[in-house]
Design a protein around this motif. Structure first.
Motif, PDB file in Angstrom:
ATOM      1  N   LYS A 190       2.605  37.452 -41.601  1.00 36.23           N
ATOM      2  CA  LYS A 190       3.953  36.985 -42.005  1.00 36.23           C
ATOM      3  C   LYS A 190       4.064  36.797 -43.526  1.00 36.23           C
ATOM      4  CE  LYS A 190       3.168  32.124 -40.726  1.00 36.23           C
ATOM      5  NZ  LYS A 190       1.884  32.335 -40.018  1.00 36.23           N
ATOM      6  N   TYR A 191       2.944  36.459 -44.156  1.00 34.83           N
ATOM      7  CA  TYR A 191       2.981  36.303 -45.623  1.00 34.83           C
ATOM      8  C   TYR A 191       3.168  37.661 -46.301  1.00 34.83           C
ATOM      9  CZ  TYR A 191       1.298  31.695 -44.388  1.00 34.83           C
ATOM     10  OH  TYR A 191       1.174  30.445 -43.825  1.00 34.83           O
ATOM     11  N   LEU A 192       2.597  38.696 -45.695  1.00 36.35           N
ATOM     12  CA  LEU A 192       2.796  40.057 -46.215  1.00 36.35           C
ATOM     13  C   LEU A 192       4.257  40.466 -46.079  1.00 36.35           C
ATOM     14  CD1 LEU A 192      -0.336  42.031 -44.965  1.00 36.35           C
ATOM     15  CD2 LEU A 192       0.218  41.372 -47.294  1.00 36.35           C
ATOM     16  N   PHE A 193       4.854  40.117 -44.932  1.00 41.02           N
ATOM     17  CA  PHE A 193       6.273  40.436 -44.730  1.00 41.02           C
ATOM     18  C   PHE A 193       7.135  39.723 -45.781  1.00 41.02           C
ATOM     19  CE2 PHE A 193       5.291  41.870 -40.300  1.00 41.02           C
ATOM     20  CZ  PHE A 193       5.896  43.109 -40.404  1.00 41.02           C
ATOM     21  N   LEU A 194       6.817  38.470 -46.056  1.00 41.63           N
ATOM     22  CA  LEU A 194       7.580  37.722 -47.060  1.00 41.63           C
ATOM     23  C   LEU A 194       7.431  38.367 -48.439  1.00 41.63           C
ATOM     24  CD1 LEU A 194       9.201  35.220 -48.057  1.00 41.63           C
ATOM     25  CD2 LEU A 194       7.034  34.001 -48.245  1.00 41.63           C
ATOM     26  N   LEU A 195       6.206  38.661 -48.790  1.00 44.07           N
ATOM     27  CA  LEU A 195       5.942  39.193 -50.134  1.00 44.07           C
ATOM     28  C   LEU A 195       6.443  40.629 -50.293  1.00 44.07           C
ATOM     29  CD1 LEU A 195       4.506  37.944 -52.588  1.00 44.07           C
ATOM     30  CD2 LEU A 195       2.466  39.204 -51.928  1.00 44.07           C
ATOM     31  N   LEU A 196       6.109  41.469 -49.314  1.00 43.92           N
ATOM     32  CA  LEU A 196       6.447  42.891 -49.438  1.00 43.92           C
ATOM     33  C   LEU A 196       7.892  43.187 -49.031  1.00 43.92           C
ATOM     34  CD1 LEU A 196       3.323  44.823 -48.112  1.00 43.92           C
ATOM     35  CD2 LEU A 196       4.282  44.911 -50.405  1.00 43.92           C
ATOM     36  N   PHE A 197       8.232  42.862 -47.792  1.00 46.71           N
ATOM     37  CA  PHE A 197       9.512  43.301 -47.234  1.00 46.71           C
ATOM     38  C   PHE A 197      10.718  42.502 -47.740  1.00 46.71           C
ATOM     39  CE2 PHE A 197       8.820  46.439 -43.737  1.00 46.71           C
ATOM     40  CZ  PHE A 197       7.484  46.632 -43.967  1.00 46.71           C
ATOM     41  N   VAL A 198      10.472  41.259 -48.164  1.00 45.75           N
ATOM     42  CA  VAL A 198      11.611  40.427 -48.608  1.00 45.75           C
ATOM     43  C   VAL A 198      11.729  40.438 -50.134  1.00 45.75           C
ATOM     44  CG1 VAL A 198      12.573  38.081 -48.605  1.00 45.75           C
ATOM     45  CG2 VAL A 198      11.487  38.978 -46.558  1.00 45.75           C
ATOM     46  N   ILE A 199      10.591  40.503 -50.840  1.00 46.40           N
ATOM     47  CA  ILE A 199      10.657  40.382 -52.305  1.00 46.40           C
ATOM     48  C   ILE A 199      10.352  41.702 -53.013  1.00 46.40           C
ATOM     49  CG2 ILE A 199       9.729  39.148 -54.315  1.00 46.40           C
ATOM     50  CD1 ILE A 199       9.137  36.787 -52.334  1.00 46.40           C
ATOM     51  N   ILE A 200       9.150  42.228 -52.831  1.00 42.82           N
ATOM     52  CA  ILE A 200       8.710  43.354 -53.673  1.00 42.82           C
ATOM     53  C   ILE A 200       9.470  44.652 -53.373  1.00 42.82           C
ATOM     54  CG2 ILE A 200       6.732  44.820 -54.278  1.00 42.82           C
ATOM     55  CD1 ILE A 200       4.969  42.328 -53.976  1.00 42.82           C
ATOM     56  N   LEU A 201       9.499  45.068 -52.118  1.00 45.50           N
ATOM     57  CA  LEU A 201      10.127  46.360 -51.802  1.00 45.50           C
ATOM     58  C   LEU A 201      11.627  46.396 -52.146  1.00 45.50           C
ATOM     59  CD1 LEU A 201       8.238  47.315 -48.503  1.00 45.50           C
ATOM     60  CD2 LEU A 201       7.892  48.227 -50.798  1.00 45.50           C
ATOM     61  N   PRO A 202      12.420  45.358 -51.812  1.00 44.38           N
ATOM     62  CA  PRO A 202      13.839  45.401 -52.226  1.00 44.38           C
ATOM     63  C   PRO A 202      14.018  45.441 -53.737  1.00 44.38           C
ATOM     64  CG  PRO A 202      13.533  43.724 -50.531  1.00 44.38           C
ATOM     65  CD  PRO A 202      12.170  44.177 -50.942  1.00 44.38           C
ATOM     66  N   LEU A 203      13.066  44.865 -54.473  1.00 39.17           N
ATOM     67  CA  LEU A 203      13.165  44.862 -55.935  1.00 39.17           C
ATOM     68  C   LEU A 203      12.736  46.186 -56.549  1.00 39.17           C
ATOM     69  CD1 LEU A 203      11.686  41.456 -57.250  1.00 39.17           C
ATOM     70  CD2 LEU A 203      13.882  42.457 -57.857  1.00 39.17           C
TER      71      LEU A 203
ATOM     72  N   ARG B 201       4.794  33.165 -35.564  1.00 41.00           N
ATOM     73  CA  ARG B 201       3.406  33.070 -35.989  1.00 41.00           C
ATOM     74  C   ARG B 201       2.926  34.292 -36.752  1.00 41.00           C
ATOM     75  NH1 ARG B 201       0.891  31.410 -30.311  1.00 41.00           N
ATOM     76  NH2 ARG B 201      -1.106  31.402 -31.408  1.00 41.00           N
ATOM     77  N   THR B 202       3.513  35.447 -36.483  1.00 39.86           N
ATOM     78  CA  THR B 202       2.963  36.671 -37.087  1.00 39.86           C
ATOM     79  C   THR B 202       3.916  37.386 -38.045  1.00 39.86           C
ATOM     80  OG1 THR B 202       3.789  38.129 -35.338  1.00 39.86           O
ATOM     81  CG2 THR B 202       1.647  37.093 -34.959  1.00 39.86           C
ATOM     82  N   THR B 203       5.200  37.160 -37.934  1.00 46.06           N
ATOM     83  CA  THR B 203       6.142  38.027 -38.641  1.00 46.06           C
ATOM     84  C   THR B 203       7.179  37.303 -39.485  1.00 46.06           C
ATOM     85  OG1 THR B 203       5.922  39.500 -36.718  1.00 46.06           O
ATOM     86  CG2 THR B 203       7.630  40.059 -38.280  1.00 46.06           C
ATOM     87  N   CYS B 204       7.566  36.090 -39.118  1.00 51.93           N
ATOM     88  CA  CYS B 204       8.750  35.477 -39.744  1.00 51.93           C
ATOM     89  C   CYS B 204       8.527  35.113 -41.222  1.00 51.93           C
ATOM     90  CB  CYS B 204       9.157  34.219 -38.980  1.00 51.93           C
ATOM     91  SG  CYS B 204      10.628  33.464 -39.680  1.00 51.93           S
ATOM     92  N   PRO B 205       9.258  35.753 -42.139  1.00 52.25           N
ATOM     93  CA  PRO B 205       9.082  35.439 -43.559  1.00 52.25           C
ATOM     94  C   PRO B 205       9.620  34.057 -43.929  1.00 52.25           C
ATOM     95  CG  PRO B 205      10.816  37.083 -43.258  1.00 52.25           C
ATOM     96  CD  PRO B 205      10.236  36.819 -41.915  1.00 52.25           C
ATOM     97  N   LEU B 206      10.609  33.563 -43.155  1.00 54.09           N
ATOM     98  CA  LEU B 206      11.138  32.224 -43.439  1.00 54.09           C
ATOM     99  C   LEU B 206      10.110  31.170 -43.026  1.00 54.09           C
ATOM    100  CD1 LEU B 206      13.565  30.704 -44.547  1.00 54.09           C
ATOM    101  CD2 LEU B 206      14.564  30.713 -42.259  1.00 54.09           C
TER     102      LEU B 206
END
Lengths: 50, 297
Positions: free
Chosen positions: B127-140, B207-212
């Motif tokens: 889930k931390y990867l999803f937060l970092l990659l899918f929510v922050i880095i990739l959209p930027l 537990r595994t995916t939620c970036p929030l």
């Protein structure tokens, strides 16, 4: 008898103050208006359509 | 207490999705409440949604950051991050356990009787990867010719968006059905996967995916209201392990980032008063709950 006097945890208040400042900065640049515009419209791309 | 939590979850579900005029209006709620941050994961394209989803809004602001800078606007997502951060600093993952509509949905699914399976702890890091990659880095970083990015998490992953907005919108607006393609199928498969996983495992998305959830987890040690272990009262009996919906050993890791603060360990398991709620350093002792008998060591 043990001394169970509680001590105030300050860290949550520092965090709260930091994020409050960010929130106010956001308001000062009129970001809520942009958020509202986005939230009012259907983002088809976001929900897998289109 | 667990019954009270269920009622509070249901209340939040309907507060966050309280616009029931959408079948008449044919579109989503467009009132001023949508400037308020939803504490839990709740798609703002859901026709009944009354608040904005912080994960969706943050991606939208980050993906358009070049465009807004070019037009002289400084939208860096500070309003959204500030809202999320204030919620996190006060409640942390109490929100996951008490106020998240998608968490509530998963808990209901888990009640379906079937053979249950645990989730390996290593999956919690995803889930931390999803937060970092899918929510922050990739959209930027990944942008088109116009300098616009994509809402990667919403577009390619978020099952809450599919359940709350993707499916209802197709039912509500038949003309949209012509635009459905592989992307929609991909999201339906992800939703179906999480529905099945939620039946056999407890809160797999949280537990595994939620970036929030990953964002709120960062506050676990420092949040204003938190669960606390009184080490001198703990006998190490392990009763708290058995009731935990996210498979934490609370007496060994009381500040675990995975704890959704459902308080079941405090109200249903610990007979020794070793688990309390801590508000800024001040302990709030729970009264003895049903099935709970405070004894001394």
């Amino acid at each position: 008898m043990k001394n169970n006097t509680p001590s105030l945890r300050r860290a949550p208040f520092y965090l709260l103050a930091f994020f409050l400042i960010l929130w106010i900065i956001g308001i000062s640049v009129n970001e809520p208006q942009r958020v509202l515009e986005q939230a009012k419209s259907i983002c088809l791309e976001c929900i897998g359509i289109g | 207490m667990e019954l009270a939590r269920k009622w509070i979850q249901a209340l939040w579900f309907f507060l966050a999705n309280g616009f029931w005029g959408f079948p008449l209006s044919g579109t989503l709620y467009q009132g001023p409440l949508k400037v308020i941050c939803s504490p839990g994961l709740n798609c703002y394209s859901c026709p009944a949604a009354t608040t904005y989803c912080p994960i969706g809004s943050l991606q939208q602001l980050l993906l358009g950051i070049r465009f807004s800078l070019q037009s002289g606007q400084y939208f860096f997502g500070t309003f959204v991050i500030g809202s999320m951060g204030m919620l996190g600093a006060v409640f942390g993952r109490f929100i996951c356990g008490w106020a998240c509509p998608f968490g509530f949905f998963q808990e209901i699914l888990y009640k379906i009787p079937t053979r249950k399976k645990s989730i390996p702890q290593v999956f919690n890091w995803i889930k931390y990867l999803f937060l970092l990659l899918f929510v922050i880095i990739l959209p930027l970083v990944i942008v088109d010719d116009f300098g616009m990015g994509k809402p990667w998490f919403c577009k390619f992953v978020c099952p809450a968006g599919t359940a709350e907005a993707g499916i209802p919108m197709l039912l509500l607006r038949p003309e949209l059905r012509e635009t459905v393609g592989w992307l929609y199928v991909n999201k339906l498969v992800i939703l179906a996967g999480f529905v099945y996983w939620s039946i056999i495992s407890s809160r797999p998305f949280c537990r595994t995916t939620c970036p929030l959830g990953a964002f709120y987890a960062l506050f676990s040690k420092y949040q204003l209201i938190k669960m606390k272990l009184k080490k001198d009262a703990c006998t190490g009996c392990g009763a708290c392990h058995a009731v935990c919906p996210v498979e934490i050993r609370f007496n060994e890791t009381p500040d675990s980032c995975e704890c959704v603060n459902c308080m079941r360990c405090m109200t249903e398991a610990c007979n020794f008063g070793a688990i309390v709620v801590d508000i800024a350093g001040y302990e709030v002792h729970s009264p003895p709950f049903k099935n709970q008998k405070i004894t001394t060591k």
